[in-house]
Design a protein around this motif. Structure first.
Motif, PDB file in Angstrom:
ATOM      1  N   ILE A 198       0.914  -0.691  -0.089  1.00 53.24           N
ATOM      2  CA  ILE A 198       0.382   0.153   0.469  1.00 53.24           C
ATOM      3  C   ILE A 198       0.930   1.299   0.305  1.00 53.24           C
ATOM      4  CG2 ILE A 198      -1.541   1.320   1.288  1.00 53.24           C
ATOM      5  CD1 ILE A 198      -2.562  -1.270   2.488  1.00 53.24           C
ATOM      6  N   ARG A 199       1.829   1.467   0.601  1.00 50.83           N
ATOM      7  CA  ARG A 199       2.824   2.856   0.855  1.00 50.83           C
ATOM      8  C   ARG A 199       3.673   2.344  -0.166  1.00 50.83           C
ATOM      9  NH1 ARG A 199       7.302   4.192   0.934  1.00 50.83           N
ATOM     10  NH2 ARG A 199       7.914   2.462   0.330  1.00 50.83           N
ATOM     11  N   SER A 200       4.357   2.147  -0.983  1.00 48.32           N
ATOM     12  CA  SER A 200       4.579   1.558  -2.100  1.00 48.32           C
ATOM     13  C   SER A 200       3.746   1.794  -3.609  1.00 48.32           C
ATOM     14  CB  SER A 200       5.613   0.724  -2.424  1.00 48.32           C
ATOM     15  OG  SER A 200       4.763  -0.598  -2.766  1.00 48.32           O
ATOM     16  N   THR A 201       1.978   2.037  -3.078  1.00 44.29           N
ATOM     17  CA  THR A 201       1.537   2.648  -4.565  1.00 44.29           C
ATOM     18  C   THR A 201       1.028   3.589  -4.431  1.00 44.29           C
ATOM     19  OG1 THR A 201       0.211  -0.442  -3.939  1.00 44.29           O
ATOM     20  CG2 THR A 201      -1.217   1.504  -5.201  1.00 44.29           C
ATOM     21  N   TYR A 202       1.137   4.116  -3.458  1.00 43.38           N
ATOM     22  CA  TYR A 202       1.171   6.017  -2.759  1.00 43.38           C
ATOM     23  C   TYR A 202       1.973   6.278  -3.538  1.00 43.38           C
ATOM     24  CZ  TYR A 202      -3.281   5.709  -0.824  1.00 43.38           C
ATOM     25  OH  TYR A 202      -4.802   5.756   0.052  1.00 43.38           O
ATOM     26  N   GLU A 203       3.259   5.946  -2.931  1.00 41.62           N
ATOM     27  CA  GLU A 203       4.428   6.336  -3.879  1.00 41.62           C
ATOM     28  C   GLU A 203       4.947   6.979  -5.318  1.00 41.62           C
ATOM     29  OE1 GLU A 203       8.636   5.870  -1.519  1.00 41.62           O
ATOM     30  OE2 GLU A 203       8.338   4.483  -2.918  1.00 41.62           O
ATOM     31  N   PHE A 204       4.258   5.348  -5.421  1.00 39.42           N
ATOM     32  CA  PHE A 204       4.709   5.413  -7.098  1.00 39.42           C
ATOM     33  C   PHE A 204       3.868   6.101  -8.407  1.00 39.42           C
ATOM     34  CE2 PHE A 204       3.261   3.562 -10.907  1.00 39.42           C
ATOM     35  CZ  PHE A 204       3.898   3.399 -12.221  1.00 39.42           C
ATOM     36  N   GLU A 263       2.917  -2.700 -16.351  1.00 36.82           N
ATOM     37  CA  GLU A 263       3.998  -3.484 -15.607  1.00 36.82           C
ATOM     38  C   GLU A 263       5.058  -2.350 -14.726  1.00 36.82           C
ATOM     39  OE1 GLU A 263       5.520  -5.035 -19.453  1.00 36.82           O
ATOM     40  OE2 GLU A 263       6.020  -3.023 -19.964  1.00 36.82           O
ATOM     41  N   THR A 264       5.233  -1.717 -14.748  1.00 46.62           N
ATOM     42  CA  THR A 264       6.091  -0.477 -14.360  1.00 46.62           C
ATOM     43  C   THR A 264       6.176  -0.520 -12.971  1.00 46.62           C
ATOM     44  OG1 THR A 264       6.625   0.763 -16.105  1.00 46.62           O
ATOM     45  CG2 THR A 264       6.964   1.421 -14.097  1.00 46.62           C
ATOM     46  N   TYR A 265       4.084  -0.268 -12.726  1.00 48.55           N
ATOM     47  CA  TYR A 265       3.800  -0.021 -11.544  1.00 48.55           C
ATOM     48  C   TYR A 265       4.050  -1.918 -10.546  1.00 48.55           C
ATOM     49  CZ  TYR A 265       0.018  -1.095  -7.756  1.00 48.55           C
ATOM     50  OH  TYR A 265      -0.684  -1.073  -6.193  1.00 48.55           O
ATOM     51  N   VAL A 266       4.013  -2.355 -10.678  1.00 52.03           N
ATOM     52  CA  VAL A 266       3.635  -4.009 -10.150  1.00 52.03           C
ATOM     53  C   VAL A 266       5.338  -4.412  -9.701  1.00 52.03           C
ATOM     54  CG1 VAL A 266       3.575  -6.285 -10.709  1.00 52.03           C
ATOM     55  CG2 VAL A 266       1.567  -5.084 -11.321  1.00 52.03           C
ATOM     56  N   SER A 267       6.324  -4.064 -10.987  1.00 51.40           N
ATOM     57  CA  SER A 267       7.325  -4.394 -10.770  1.00 51.40           C
ATOM     58  C   SER A 267       8.145  -2.972  -9.555  1.00 51.40           C
ATOM     59  CB  SER A 267       8.372  -3.997 -11.959  1.00 51.40           C
ATOM     60  OG  SER A 267       7.792  -4.228 -12.953  1.00 51.40           O
ATOM     61  N   TYR A 268       7.929  -2.102  -9.365  1.00 56.01           N
ATOM     62  CA  TYR A 268       7.909  -1.155  -8.253  1.00 56.01           C
ATOM     63  C   TYR A 268       7.827  -1.648  -7.108  1.00 56.01           C
ATOM     64  CZ  TYR A 268       7.972   3.381  -6.064  1.00 56.01           C
ATOM     65  OH  TYR A 268       9.171   4.735  -5.809  1.00 56.01           O
ATOM     66  N   VAL A 269       6.345  -2.216  -7.302  1.00 52.68           N
ATOM     67  CA  VAL A 269       6.022  -2.443  -5.616  1.00 52.68           C
ATOM     68  C   VAL A 269       6.897  -3.939  -5.065  1.00 52.68           C
ATOM     69  CG1 VAL A 269       3.928  -4.096  -4.743  1.00 52.68           C
ATOM     70  CG2 VAL A 269       3.694  -1.716  -6.130  1.00 52.68           C
ATOM     71  N   ILE A 270       7.427  -4.201  -6.136  1.00 49.77           N
ATOM     72  CA  ILE A 270       8.434  -5.744  -5.195  1.00 49.77           C
ATOM     73  C   ILE A 270       9.282  -5.259  -5.230  1.00 49.77           C
ATOM     74  CG2 ILE A 270       8.867  -8.230  -6.920  1.00 49.77           C
ATOM     75  CD1 ILE A 270       6.510  -8.978  -6.905  1.00 49.77           C
ATOM     76  N   LYS A 317      13.628  -4.817  -0.601  1.00 51.66           N
ATOM     77  CA  LYS A 317      13.949  -3.691   0.306  1.00 51.66           C
ATOM     78  C   LYS A 317      13.708  -3.404   1.364  1.00 51.66           C
ATOM     79  CE  LYS A 317      15.354   1.288  -0.050  1.00 51.66           C
ATOM     80  NZ  LYS A 317      15.206   2.800  -1.093  1.00 51.66           N
ATOM     81  N   ASN A 318      12.463  -3.297   1.689  1.00 49.07           N
ATOM     82  CA  ASN A 318      11.746  -2.846   3.251  1.00 49.07           C
ATOM     83  C   ASN A 318      11.352  -4.009   4.175  1.00 49.07           C
ATOM     84  OD1 ASN A 318      12.196  -0.225   2.256  1.00 49.07           O
ATOM     85  ND2 ASN A 318      10.725  -0.440   1.508  1.00 49.07           N
ATOM     86  N   CYS A 319      11.153  -5.222   3.413  1.00 55.09           N
ATOM     87  CA  CYS A 319      10.202  -6.571   4.294  1.00 55.09           C
ATOM     88  C   CYS A 319      11.637  -7.596   3.836  1.00 55.09           C
ATOM     89  CB  CYS A 319       9.171  -6.553   3.492  1.00 55.09           C
ATOM     90  SG  CYS A 319       8.075  -5.755   3.804  1.00 55.09           S
ATOM     91  N   GLN A 320      12.649  -7.371   4.057  1.00 53.66           N
ATOM     92  CA  GLN A 320      13.595  -9.043   4.077  1.00 53.66           C
ATOM     93  C   GLN A 320      12.832  -9.752   5.742  1.00 53.66           C
ATOM     94  OE1 GLN A 320      15.837 -10.173   2.396  1.00 53.66           O
ATOM     95  NE2 GLN A 320      15.109  -9.069   0.454  1.00 53.66           N
ATOM     96  N   LEU A 321      12.893  -9.685   6.531  1.00 45.82           N
ATOM     97  CA  LEU A 321      12.253 -10.033   7.478  1.00 45.82           C
ATOM     98  C   LEU A 321      11.105 -10.576   7.550  1.00 45.82           C
ATOM     99  CD1 LEU A 321      14.266 -10.783  10.672  1.00 45.82           C
ATOM    100  CD2 LEU A 321      12.224  -8.676  11.629  1.00 45.82           C
ATOM    101  N   GLU A 322      10.149  -9.976   7.221  1.00 49.72           N
ATOM    102  CA  GLU A 322       9.058 -10.659   6.545  1.00 49.72           C
ATOM    103  C   GLU A 322       9.425 -11.960   5.869  1.00 49.72           C
ATOM    104  OE1 GLU A 322       8.965  -6.584   9.179  1.00 49.72           O
ATOM    105  OE2 GLU A 322       9.875  -7.258   7.310  1.00 49.72           O
TER     106      GLU A 322
END
Length: 430
Positions: A137-143, A239-246, A251-256
């Motif tokens: 959700i966060r990266s969606t808004y950012e994108f 495709e740009t959006y989905v790549s960005y979210v992935i 980057k931000n959820c490695q532990l999860e």
């Protein structure tokens, strides 16, 4: 120093105080290990009998699961922990004791866990899924903010339906019929004519009596609409959006992702552009794979989508579906009136369709004709027709189902784990 588990890395070698709940514990005669959680993360607290007062050690041994606490201790680096730190506990203050917590470390059945969803959310696995959902959700808004889109909120109560009313929840709006929205798309088209590029993010409802692992009754959709964007432009945004979210999740959820045991090498391959296959070629491909029962004009089911997706290591667009399979508003292919300029984006690993999108009809007469062919009430769509009357332009959009996307990225099997409180065919509690 009062802090959170997520922030303890800033205080290595220092004493901190954390408000937390006891997720689990184990102890021997001389040491107790407390698994603590505070909402921001999980950390192990270690209580050594020889290093604390007897009262504190006995308290550590007797604390019950999900009791709330203030714990103080020295932050230490710990290479054995995926989190990287542990807490050498010096004091414990019980805030509120928990008695007979129903979800114990043993195995529980799915229905039991769903009945206790309000508590199941506290588990490490569910915490990880919710954190990944939040990052999407966060990266969606950012994108979309970075790309110049404006956030617009369409209504949830509507007087008409983008795709007919057969699978909509009906309600009364005073003395009128109304429906819970199955998509904000039509309203987003109006917004795009005013603001150029827009997106919405909100709940949608389908009264579809389906029990598959891909279906929810209430789910959340991200729905962009773009003026002056044609079919190819639309696919590039997707495709740009989905790549960005992935990439943001990696980057931000490695532990999860580690907590969930996700194979991140599969996600690292997800970079635009994505492969494409037409509906015509998909039918031929399926026949070659032994799906001889499916004929041109039939819609794809989960086994068909999975078979197609298995041939690619990225999401794949299936384009140019038959006009008869798709909603009334989709633009026909200028070279073939039996197919429309649309695409479904199929996720790898059997997760199915995560995006449906198309170029929209921008000719008023054609749209009016389609509304008639679909036996829809023209009066209810008068405002929608007016969008084509006053300065119509080519425009396109798509909808991404959040929960299916969370399931795919996090690697969980069923969408019921990807939303805090799922609404399923036989579940409205809790």
């Amino acid at each position: 120093m009062k802090t959170t588990i997520a922030e303890v890395g800033k205080f290595v070698g220092k004493e901190v105080t954390i408000g937390a709940w006891l997720a689990n514990k184990r102890s021997s005669g001389k040491i107790a290990f407390l698994q603590l959680r505070d909402g921001t993360g999980f950390i192990q607290g270690v209580v050594v009998k020889a290093e604390v007062e007897e009262e504190i050690f006995q308290k550590a041994k007797s604390i019950t699961q999900e009791t709330s606490l203030y714990v103080s201790g020295i932050v230490r680096e710990d290479e054995r922990s995926p989190f990287g730190y542990e807490l050498g506990i010096t004091s414990i203050e019980v805030i509120s004791e928990s008695e007979d917590y129903p979800i114990t470390p043993k195995e529980h059945g799915t229905e039991f866990l769903m009945d206790h969803r309000h508590l199941w959310l506290r588990s490490k696995r569910q915490h990880a899924v919710m954190k990944i959902r939040n990052e999407i959700i966060r990266s969606t808004y950012e994108f979309f903010n970075n790309e110049g889109f404006v956030k617009v909120d369409p209504p949830i109560l509507t007087g008409s339906a983008p795709e007919g009313t057969s699978e909509l929840f009906h309600t009364k709006y005073f003395d009128e019929d109304a429906y819970l929205s199955q998509s904000g798309q039509l309203y987003m088209e109006a917004a795009a004519m005013a603001l150029g590029k827009v997106f919405s993010f909100g709940p949608t409802f389908r009264a579809e009596k389906s029990k598959t692992r891909r279906h929810l009754i209430e789910f959340w959709m991200i729905e962009p609409e773009m003026a002056f964007y044609e079919f190819e432009d639309n696919l590039k945004v997707q495709e740009t959006y989905v790549s960005y979210v992935i990439q943001s999740v990696l980057k931000n959820c490695q532990l999860e992702l580690h907590t969930l045991g996700r194979d991140t090498s599969k996600l690292e391959k997800i970079q635009a552009p994505f492969p494409r296959i037409t509906y015509d070629d998909a039918i031929k491909f399926l026949h070659e794979k032994g799906f001889t029962e499916i004929q041109w004009g039939d819609d794809f089911g989960a086994p068909h989508e999975t078979a197609i997706a298995e041939s690619f290591d990225k999401p794949v667009f299936i384009t140019h579906y038959p006009t008869s399979l798709k909603p009334f508003y989709m633009q026909p292919d200028p070279n073939r009136d039996d197919v429309v300029l649309c695409a479904d984006l199929i996720a790898p690993e059997g997760y199915g369709e995560i995006i449906g999108g198309s170029e929209r009809i921008h000719n008023a007469e054609l749209l009016k004709q389609r509304i008639g062919e679909h036996h829809l009430d023209e009066e209810a769509y008068e405002w929608y027709l007016q969008l084509r009357k006053y300065g119509s332009v080519p425009h396109s959009g798509f909808g991404l189902g959040l929960e299916r996307t969370v399931a795919w990225i996090s690697g969980v099997e069923h969408v019921r784990e990807t939303i805090p409180f799922p609404r399923l065919l036989n579940r409205l509690y809790p």
